[in-house]
Design an enzyme around this catalytic site. Structure first.
Site, PDB file in Angstrom:
ATOM      1  N   GLY A 103       0.763  -1.238   0.000  1.00  0.00           N
ATOM      2  CA  GLY A 103       0.000   0.000   0.000  1.00  0.00           C
ATOM      3  C   GLY A 103       0.796   1.290   0.000  1.00  0.00           C
ATOM      4  CG  ASP A 104       3.417   4.536   1.546  1.00  0.00           C
ATOM      5  OD1 ASP A 104       3.342   5.184   0.479  1.00  0.00           O
ATOM      6  OD2 ASP A 104       3.865   5.019   2.600  1.00  0.00           O
ATOM      7  CB  ILE A 105       5.631   0.165  -3.124  1.00  0.00           C
ATOM      8  CG1 ILE A 105       5.274  -1.145  -2.411  1.00  0.00           C
ATOM      9  CG2 ILE A 105       6.948   0.008  -3.892  1.00  0.00           C
ATOM     10  CD1 ILE A 105       4.992  -2.297  -3.348  1.00  0.00           C
TER      11      ILE A 105
END
Length: 211
Positions: free
Chosen positions: A34-36
């Site tokens: 979700g937050d690469i």
């Protein structure tokens, strides 16, 4: 700042894809990170890739989670994500899926090709906007390649055809419709079969194990 060779950049991309595949397909409870983004990819003293910060991760589903309508309206700020990296489809719909991570991976590939940050805070330009001509026509990749990689005779000199292949993978990852994006396991297969820098990296790692 460490100047990364093209082969090392490709090794990092491959290791990142392996980490994402583990989360998506090999955990008992499937995970969407979700937050690469670049700041969540750490390098050890051997320049091996480590994915960190699971504060936005979602667990335990096969394909997608659709939030209640109240979330789409009341908590829109919660869904903004990291500028330049977050899947626009997620921002529009609030639907979380593995393809959100695939989109972010495509942005990371663009950063590795160009040496340009995903988001420029001074003019609020996204790298995906700047790279749009290359994403439509990979023959234009030569205009976007990080100049530090194009010096003939330097250890960082790159193979143009390999760069085009990475640009093509990035373009698929960045498709507006999540259904048109490849899954991360398919991306890994493409890396292994078509990117010679990755093949040489895998051979080197295998030899280290045998020593």
């Amino acid at each position: 700042m460490v100047q990364l060779s093209w082969k090392r950049r490709m090794a990092i991309a491959f290791q990142l894809a392996q980490a994402i595949e583990y989360l998506h397909d090999k955990c008992s409870l499937q995970i969407v990170h979700g937050d690469i983004k670049a700041s969540n990819i750490l390098l050890d003293d051997q320049l091996n890739c480590k994915l960190c910060d699971f504060g936005s991760a979602k667990m335990g589903f096969c394909s997608a989670i659709i939030p209640p309508p109240s979330i789409l309206g009341r908590n829109r700020i919660m869904m903004e994500g990291s500028p330049g990296y977050t899947d626009p489809h997620y921002l529009r719909t609030g639907i979380a899926s593995k393809k959100n991570d695939v989109y972010s991976f495509g942005v990371i590939l663009l950063e590795l090709i160009t040496g340009i940050q995903a988001f420029n805070p001074s003019n609020r330009e996204r790298l995906i906007t700047r790279a749009e001509p290359m994403l439509r026509d990979v023959e234009k990749v030569v205009d976007m390649v990080d100049p530090r990689l194009k010096l003939k005779g330097d250890i960082n000199y790159i193979e143009l055809e390999e760069t085009k292949a990475i640009a093509a993978i990035s373009a698929m990852c960045l498709c507006d419709s999540p259904s048109l994006r490849p899954c991360i396991s398919d991306i890994l297969t493409t890396f292994t079969n078509k990117i010679s820098s990755v093949s040489s990296f895998l051979t080197l790692e295998k030899n280290k194990v045998l020593l």
